[in-house]
Design an enzyme around this catalytic site. Structure first.
Site, PDB file in Angstrom:
ATOM      1  N   ASP A  16      16.810   0.076 -23.383  1.00  0.00           N
ATOM      2  CA  ASP A  16      15.910   1.111 -23.896  1.00  0.00           C
ATOM      3  C   ASP A  16      16.072   2.403 -23.096  1.00  0.00           C
ATOM      4  OD1 ASP A  16      13.946   2.248 -25.417  1.00  0.00           O
ATOM      5  OD2 ASP A  16      12.279   1.164 -24.497  1.00  0.00           O
ATOM      6  N   GLY A  19      17.453   7.620 -25.954  1.00  0.00           N
ATOM      7  CA  GLY A  19      16.919   8.871 -26.501  1.00  0.00           C
ATOM      8  C   GLY A  19      16.370   9.765 -25.390  1.00  0.00           C
ATOM      9  N   ARG A  20      15.610   9.163 -24.483  1.00  0.00           N
ATOM     10  CA  ARG A  20      15.034   9.957 -23.383  1.00  0.00           C
ATOM     11  C   ARG A  20      16.125  10.473 -22.444  1.00  0.00           C
ATOM     12  NH1 ARG A  20      10.931   5.473 -22.134  1.00  0.00           N
ATOM     13  NH2 ARG A  20      12.178   4.550 -23.806  1.00  0.00           N
ATOM     14  N   TRP A  21      17.153   9.668 -22.254  1.00  0.00           N
ATOM     15  CA  TRP A  21      18.287  10.108 -21.422  1.00  0.00           C
ATOM     16  C   TRP A  21      18.940  11.343 -22.055  1.00  0.00           C
ATOM     17  CZ3 TRP A  21      23.514  10.875 -21.978  1.00  0.00           C
ATOM     18  CH2 TRP A  21      24.294  10.899 -20.798  1.00  0.00           C
ATOM     19  N   HIS A  33      23.251   7.448 -27.111  1.00  0.00           N
ATOM     20  CA  HIS A  33      23.665   6.096 -27.526  1.00  0.00           C
ATOM     21  C   HIS A  33      25.101   5.808 -27.071  1.00  0.00           C
ATOM     22  CE1 HIS A  33      20.010   5.282 -29.560  1.00  0.00           C
ATOM     23  NE2 HIS A  33      20.181   6.174 -30.527  1.00  0.00           N
ATOM     24  N   GLU A  63      13.363  -3.121 -37.009  1.00  0.00           N
ATOM     25  CA  GLU A  63      12.540  -1.903 -37.140  1.00  0.00           C
ATOM     26  C   GLU A  63      13.371  -0.623 -36.980  1.00  0.00           C
ATOM     27  OE1 GLU A  63      11.446  -4.583 -35.117  1.00  0.00           O
ATOM     28  OE2 GLU A  63      10.216  -5.198 -36.824  1.00  0.00           O
ATOM     29  N   TRP A  65      15.782   0.483 -38.541  1.00  0.00           N
ATOM     30  CA  TRP A  65      16.196   1.134 -39.806  1.00  0.00           C
ATOM     31  C   TRP A  65      15.326   2.326 -40.125  1.00  0.00           C
ATOM     32  CZ3 TRP A  65      20.770  -0.309 -41.576  1.00  0.00           C
ATOM     33  CH2 TRP A  65      21.227  -1.600 -41.312  1.00  0.00           C
ATOM     34  N   ARG A  67      14.754   4.773 -38.336  1.00  0.00           N
ATOM     35  CA  ARG A  67      15.278   6.003 -37.725  1.00  0.00           C
ATOM     36  C   ARG A  67      16.076   6.805 -38.740  1.00  0.00           C
ATOM     37  NH1 ARG A  67      16.381   4.759 -31.437  1.00  0.00           N
ATOM     38  NH2 ARG A  67      14.517   3.503 -31.162  1.00  0.00           N
ATOM     39  N   LEU A 127      32.113 -15.959 -20.645  1.00  0.00           N
ATOM     40  CA  LEU A 127      30.804 -15.394 -21.003  1.00  0.00           C
ATOM     41  C   LEU A 127      30.610 -15.380 -22.514  1.00  0.00           C
ATOM     42  CD1 LEU A 127      28.231 -13.608 -20.294  1.00  0.00           C
ATOM     43  CD2 LEU A 127      29.731 -11.634 -20.650  1.00  0.00           C
ATOM     44  N   ARG A 193       7.181  -4.229 -22.677  1.00  0.00           N
ATOM     45  CA  ARG A 193       6.820  -5.101 -23.803  1.00  0.00           C
ATOM     46  C   ARG A 193       8.081  -5.712 -24.382  1.00  0.00           C
ATOM     47  NH1 ARG A 193       5.653   0.111 -25.183  1.00  0.00           N
ATOM     48  NH2 ARG A 193       7.267   1.072 -26.455  1.00  0.00           N
ATOM     49  N   SER A 195       8.752  -6.148 -27.817  1.00  0.00           N
ATOM     50  CA  SER A 195       9.206  -5.508 -29.054  1.00  0.00           C
ATOM     51  C   SER A 195       9.970  -6.460 -29.979  1.00  0.00           C
ATOM     52  CB  SER A 195      10.071  -4.276 -28.738  1.00  0.00           C
ATOM     53  OG  SER A 195       9.359  -3.353 -27.973  1.00  0.00           O
TER      54      SER A 195
HETATM   55  C1  FPP Z   1      17.173   2.191 -27.370  1.00  0.00           C
HETATM   56  O1  FPP Z   1      17.063   3.521 -26.939  1.00  0.00           O
HETATM   57  C2  FPP Z   1      18.512   1.912 -27.878  1.00  0.00           C
HETATM   58  C3  FPP Z   1      18.822   1.549 -29.160  1.00  0.00           C
HETATM   59  C4  FPP Z   1      17.818   1.382 -30.244  1.00  0.00           C
HETATM   60  C5  FPP Z   1      20.205   1.336 -29.570  1.00  0.00           C
HETATM   61  C6  FPP Z   1      21.064   0.621 -28.568  1.00  0.00           C
HETATM   62  C7  FPP Z   1      22.457   0.989 -28.766  1.00  0.00           C
HETATM   63  C8  FPP Z   1      23.394   1.044 -27.780  1.00  0.00           C
HETATM   64  C9  FPP Z   1      23.122   0.676 -26.390  1.00  0.00           C
HETATM   65  C10 FPP Z   1      24.765   1.526 -28.059  1.00  0.00           C
HETATM   66  C11 FPP Z   1      25.423   0.945 -29.254  1.00  0.00           C
HETATM   67  C12 FPP Z   1      25.848  -0.423 -29.103  1.00  0.00           C
HETATM   68  C13 FPP Z   1      25.911  -1.339 -30.120  1.00  0.00           C
HETATM   69  C14 FPP Z   1      26.477  -2.671 -29.859  1.00  0.00           C
HETATM   70  C15 FPP Z   1      25.416  -1.071 -31.508  1.00  0.00           C
HETATM   71  P1  FPP Z   1      16.079   4.482 -27.728  1.00  0.00           P
HETATM   72  O2  FPP Z   1      16.876   5.240 -28.714  1.00  0.00           O
HETATM   73  O3  FPP Z   1      14.947   3.685 -28.314  1.00  0.00           O
HETATM   74  O4  FPP Z   1      15.597   5.398 -26.568  1.00  0.00           O
HETATM   75  P2  FPP Z   1      14.213   6.187 -26.468  1.00  0.00           P
HETATM   76  O5  FPP Z   1      13.117   5.158 -26.510  1.00  0.00           O
HETATM   77  O6  FPP Z   1      14.315   6.876 -25.157  1.00  0.00           O
HETATM   78  O7  FPP Z   1      14.162   7.137 -27.637  1.00  0.00           O
END
Ligand code: FPP
Length: 240
Positions: A16, A19-21, A33, A63, A65, A67, A127, A193, A195
């Site tokens: 997680d 987006g904030r990064w 991402h 959930e 989808w 976005r 693995l 949490r 989720s």
């Molecule tokens: C959560 O960050 C991240 C996701 C919902 C997507 C995870 C995807 C990757 C790590 C890269 C792609 C890899 C694959 C295998 C599909 P967020 O966007 O919810 O962050 P935020 O809460 O800060 O907005």
């Protein structure tokens, strides 16, 4: 220091904070991402090097989808990129890739690349890297209940419905080699949490939360979270 005698067998990660990064770095969410995918690759490498047997990552939830179409299609393009570039390395490291969730509905290009990877790494014995894609635990449990009812009606199950039987019908069950429950679930970015991730399977898991945003989750931080897990005293409801 990591205690190699007490390594977790199965590690789950809720990745997680992409987006904030991105916001912190003033770049589009998809750049976040992409950085998240790079972090994920590093963790797969390190998990394999550490001799961890199962790593399960929450890549896309039922959930997600909701976005924007741009973000959703961008995430699946990243999946294709991951799979294309890294198939050789996954094989070299003897990593077996599997999925949790109904991935039949993801975009065609992503589904095809993924299927190729699943097929190519099928016989690997190192693995096991499980990617939860279009995954949600309530959906998983609901599907399991429906499948059990159907098998009862068709006479394939007779007798009592046990916890073991339910486990077998989950995505982590027969479909995925009946993998053991996660010893530890890590969530990044300061959220605390589940989720809808591995609700049934995490009954006795340890949880390790870190404020680090997923793209900054380095192999060193990964090792620190394992050390944190190793400090915990797991009793599984019993007493010492
Ligand atoms: C959560 O960050 C991240 C996701 C919902 C997507 C995870 C995807 C990757 C790590 C890269 C792609 C890899 C694959 C295998 C599909 P967020 O966007 O919810 O962050 P935020 O809460 O800060 O907005």
């Amino acid at each position: 220091m990591i205690d190699y005698e007490r390594m977790p067998v199965h590690v789950g990660i809720i990745m997680d904070g992409n987006g904030r990064w991105a916001k912190q770095h003033n770049v589009p969410r998809l750049v976040g991402h992409n950085a998240g995918m790079e972090a994920m690759k590093e963790i797969v490498r390190r998990a394999s090097d550490l001799g961890i047997k199962y790593l399960t990552v929450y890549a896309f939830s039922t959930e997600n989808w909701k976005r924007s179409e741009e973000e959703v299609s961008g995430i699946f393009k990243l999946l294709v990129k991951f799979v294309r570039l890294d198939l050789d390395e996954l094989n070299e490291k003897n990593v077996k890739v599997m999925t949790l969730g109904d991935y039949s509905v993801i975009p065609d290009a992503a589904r095809k690349s993924l299927e190729k990877t699943l097929e190519t790494t099928r016989d690997n014995t190192g693995l096991q890297f499980n990617i939860a894609l279009n995954y949600g635990s309530r959906d998983e449990i609901t599907k399991a209940v429906n499948a059990i009812v159907k098998d009862v009606q068709e006479g394939k199950i007779d007798g009592e419905i046990t916890e073991e039987l339910i486990s077998r019908y989950l995505f982590t069950g027969d479909a995925c080699g009946n993998i053991p429950d996660p010893d530890v679930i890590i969530r990044t970015s300061g959220e605390e949490r589940l989720s809808n991730f591995l609700l049934w399977q995490s009954a006795y898991s340890e949880f390790v939360f870190t404020d680090v945003l997923w793209p900054d989750f380095s192999p060193e931080v990964f090792e620190q979270t394992i050390e944190e897990y190793q400090k915990r005293d797991r009793r599984f409801g019993g007493r010492k």
